[in-house]
Design an enzyme around this catalytic site. Structure first.
Site, PDB file in Angstrom:
ATOM      1  CG  HIS A 144      40.845  30.711  40.028  1.00  0.00           C
ATOM      2  ND1 HIS A 144      40.814  30.961  41.375  1.00  0.00           N
ATOM      3  CD2 HIS A 144      41.274  31.866  39.444  1.00  0.00           C
ATOM      4  CE1 HIS A 144      41.203  32.206  41.602  1.00  0.00           C
ATOM      5  NE2 HIS A 144      41.481  32.778  40.456  1.00  0.00           N
ATOM      6  CG  ASN A 155      39.429  35.821  42.338  1.00  0.00           C
ATOM      7  OD1 ASN A 155      39.974  35.011  43.083  1.00  0.00           O
ATOM      8  ND2 ASN A 155      39.997  36.269  41.233  1.00  0.00           N
ATOM      9  CB  CYS A 170      44.739  32.829  42.179  1.00  0.00           C
ATOM     10  SG  CYS A 170      44.156  34.508  42.124  1.00  0.00           S
TER      11      CYS A 170
HETATM   12  O1  UT7 Z   1      42.159  35.433  39.952  1.00  0.00           O
HETATM   13  C1  UT7 Z   1      43.059  36.003  39.081  1.00  0.00           C
HETATM   14  C2  UT7 Z   1      42.619  35.902  37.702  1.00  0.00           C
HETATM   15  N1  UT7 Z   1      41.649  36.924  37.390  1.00  0.00           N
HETATM   16  C3  UT7 Z   1      40.832  36.736  36.385  1.00  0.00           C
HETATM   17  O2  UT7 Z   1      40.825  35.684  35.810  1.00  0.00           O
HETATM   18  C4  UT7 Z   1      39.938  37.883  35.958  1.00  0.00           C
HETATM   19  C5  UT7 Z   1      39.815  37.882  34.457  1.00  0.00           C
HETATM   20  N2  UT7 Z   1      39.061  38.987  33.917  1.00  0.00           N
HETATM   21  C6  UT7 Z   1      37.737  39.167  34.120  1.00  0.00           C
HETATM   22  O3  UT7 Z   1      37.115  38.408  34.850  1.00  0.00           O
HETATM   23  C7  UT7 Z   1      37.035  40.264  33.379  1.00  0.00           C
HETATM   24  O4  UT7 Z   1      37.907  40.824  32.406  1.00  0.00           O
HETATM   25  C8  UT7 Z   1      36.519  41.409  34.303  1.00  0.00           C
HETATM   26  C9  UT7 Z   1      35.343  40.887  35.120  1.00  0.00           C
HETATM   27  C10 UT7 Z   1      37.623  41.883  35.190  1.00  0.00           C
HETATM   28  C11 UT7 Z   1      35.990  42.576  33.457  1.00  0.00           C
HETATM   29  O5  UT7 Z   1      34.983  42.125  32.542  1.00  0.00           O
HETATM   30  P1  UT7 Z   1      35.038  42.581  31.030  1.00  0.00           P
HETATM   31  O6  UT7 Z   1      33.857  42.023  30.374  1.00  0.00           O
HETATM   32  O7  UT7 Z   1      36.384  42.190  30.493  1.00  0.00           O
HETATM   33  O8  UT7 Z   1      34.843  44.134  31.135  1.00  0.00           O
HETATM   34  P2  UT7 Z   1      35.813  45.323  30.682  1.00  0.00           P
HETATM   35  O9  UT7 Z   1      36.926  45.472  31.640  1.00  0.00           O
HETATM   36  O10 UT7 Z   1      36.126  45.169  29.242  1.00  0.00           O
HETATM   37  O11 UT7 Z   1      34.822  46.551  30.854  1.00  0.00           O
HETATM   38  C12 UT7 Z   1      33.622  46.682  30.068  1.00  0.00           C
HETATM   39  C13 UT7 Z   1      32.866  47.893  30.530  1.00  0.00           C
HETATM   40  C14 UT7 Z   1      33.734  49.143  30.616  1.00  0.00           C
HETATM   41  O12 UT7 Z   1      32.960  50.247  30.214  1.00  0.00           O
HETATM   42  P3  UT7 Z   1      33.135  50.879  28.749  1.00  0.00           P
HETATM   43  O13 UT7 Z   1      34.571  51.306  28.651  1.00  0.00           O
HETATM   44  O14 UT7 Z   1      32.805  49.776  27.789  1.00  0.00           O
HETATM   45  O15 UT7 Z   1      32.159  52.000  28.745  1.00  0.00           O
HETATM   46  C15 UT7 Z   1      34.019  49.256  32.091  1.00  0.00           C
HETATM   47  O16 UT7 Z   1      34.271  50.583  32.499  1.00  0.00           O
HETATM   48  O17 UT7 Z   1      32.338  47.664  31.846  1.00  0.00           O
HETATM   49  C16 UT7 Z   1      32.724  48.759  32.691  1.00  0.00           C
HETATM   50  N3  UT7 Z   1      32.890  48.259  34.043  1.00  0.00           N
HETATM   51  C17 UT7 Z   1      31.909  48.270  34.971  1.00  0.00           C
HETATM   52  N4  UT7 Z   1      30.633  48.670  34.930  1.00  0.00           N
HETATM   53  C18 UT7 Z   1      29.905  48.533  36.043  1.00  0.00           C
HETATM   54  C19 UT7 Z   1      34.004  47.721  34.593  1.00  0.00           C
HETATM   55  N5  UT7 Z   1      33.769  47.363  35.875  1.00  0.00           N
HETATM   56  C20 UT7 Z   1      32.475  47.701  36.128  1.00  0.00           C
HETATM   57  C21 UT7 Z   1      31.655  47.584  37.256  1.00  0.00           C
HETATM   58  N6  UT7 Z   1      30.371  48.001  37.180  1.00  0.00           N
HETATM   59  N7  UT7 Z   1      32.087  47.044  38.415  1.00  0.00           N
END
Ligand code: UT7
Length: 324
Positions: free
Chosen positions: A251, A281, A112
């Site tokens: 970003h 992204n 990125c």
């Molecule tokens: O460009 C490079 C740099 N990248 C970044 O900066 C990305 C940084 N990270 C993020 O933006 C976030 O961590 C994410 C958007 C990737 C994820 O968000 P989060 O709030 O950290 O969610 P999580 O991974 O902790 O997941 C929470 C819940 C999980 O379910 P349970 O285990 O709590 O039941 C996931 O399975 O959300 C679920 N989940 C989804 N649900 C519906 C994960 N992806 C999805 C989805 N739709 N697409």
């Protein structure tokens, strides 16, 4: 003479995929994606569409706005991890298609952060030789590395490419400072396993190795910490303070990260450029596409002190300060 941004451009595939479209092919929903990321839709390349299909029009716009032609370019730097082919580089492909015959062309592989890394290299080349005209490109066709069965990554990314021409002039949008950083020890937080020399393509190649893998929560924390650190470093090297910043172009990885950055820098959201809702992204594309849209709308005004900051796989991070 100052190093200045002479002109910008950007391009993205016509094909737009909304969150509702994704709901039909995976276990996700618009509400989760909007609340957790701010993304509503993204541009996704159709089969056959490749990096140069968007890098070339982005570069042509940037050249036209700079009052230059391809033959004036001395260097092309392409921040991308998804060039048309592994060899030649994306920059060499673009050079040929533009007809920039006298340019030296090379890619910068910094995920990125590729575009601001490119600006940093251009800035330093120009300090050695102010006569150079340098095209810096950033962007990806990252969708070819998305696993449409993995909702934790597939909903986040999109395809787009942006470009800027930089040169040394007496007036213009002055590049005051560019700072970079990386930490290879944290490479396993965000990676694509293949198709390098460690996991090359063989007849038994597991397609899973072609896909982006990310430990999102951990990346989230590092993203904020490192973008704040490198922004402060860039501001110090520009001789400016955060209070003097009037616009931020961050970003576009997650709306919550963008809002936390604004909070850290005590800036209202109307001073922060956001297009994540329409692009997702786009990796190395986020900063140059946002810069181009900010420059060609009423977001940027003469005299603005602009802070751009980015973070990505590597891990890598970077920031630039521009007096608009
Ligand atoms: O460009 C490079 C740099 N990248 C970044 O900066 C990305 C940084 N990270 C993020 O933006 C976030 O961590 C994410 C958007 C990737 C994820 O968000 P989060 O709030 O950290 O969610 P999580 O991974 O902790 O997941 C929470 C819940 C999980 O379910 P349970 O285990 O709590 O039941 C996931 O399975 O959300 C679920 N989940 C989804 N649900 C519906 C994960 N992806 C999805 C989805 N739709 N697409």
């Amino acid at each position: 003479m100052y190093n200045v941004i002479l002109g910008t451009g950007s391009a993205a595939p016509d094909n737009v995929v909304t969150n509702h479209d994704l709901e039909k092919i995976m276990d996700t929903n618009d509400e989760w994606i909007v609340q957790r990321t701010g993304i509503k839709s993204r541009h996704i390349a159709l089969p056959g569409e490749k990096f140069s299909d968007f890098a070339v029009p982005a570069a042509q716009q940037a050249l036209a706005r700079s009052g230059l032609v391809a033959a004036d370019l001395d260097m092309i730097l392409a921040g991308t991890m998804t060039p048309d082919q592994l060899m030649p580089s994306g920059a060499c492909t673009v050079q040929a298609l533009l007809g920039a015959d006298k340019a030296t062309a090379m890619d910068i592989c910094a995920a990125c952060s590729g575009f601001i890394y490119g600006l940093s290299i251009a800035d330093k080349y120009l300090k050695c030789d102010p006569s150079l005209n340098i095209l810096v490109i950033g962007g990806e066709i990252v969708s070819h590395h998305l696993d449409w069965d993995d909702r934790t990554t597939a909903v986040l990314f999109g395809d787009a490419v942006g470009a800027a021409v930089v040169g040394a002039r007496e007036t213009g949008h002055r590049l005051l400072a560019v700072e970079t950083g990386s930490n290879g020890n944290l490479g396993d937080l965000l990676y694509i396993e293949g198709t390098g020399s460690k996991t090359p393509v063989t007849k038994d190649f597991d397609i899973d190795n072609n896909y982006i893998k990310m430990r999102g929560r951990e990346i989230f924390k590092h993203a904020i910490k490192n973008m704040v650190e490198v922004s402060n470093r860039a501001l110090a090297s520009a001789g400016k303070t955060v209070d003097q910043v009037t616009k931020i172009i961050p970003h576009q990885a997650n709306m919550r990260i963008i809002e936390m950055l604004a909070k850290q820098f005590k800036k209202p959201m109307d001073e922060v450029f956001v297009n994540i809702d329409r692009y997702g992204n786009t990796s190395a594309g986020t900063i140059p596409v946002a810069l181009n849209e900010a420059a060609n709308s009423d977001f940027l005004e003469p005299g603005d002190l602009v802070l751009m900051t980015v973070f990505g796989g590597g891990l890598t991070w970077a920031a630039a300060v521009i007096e608009w």
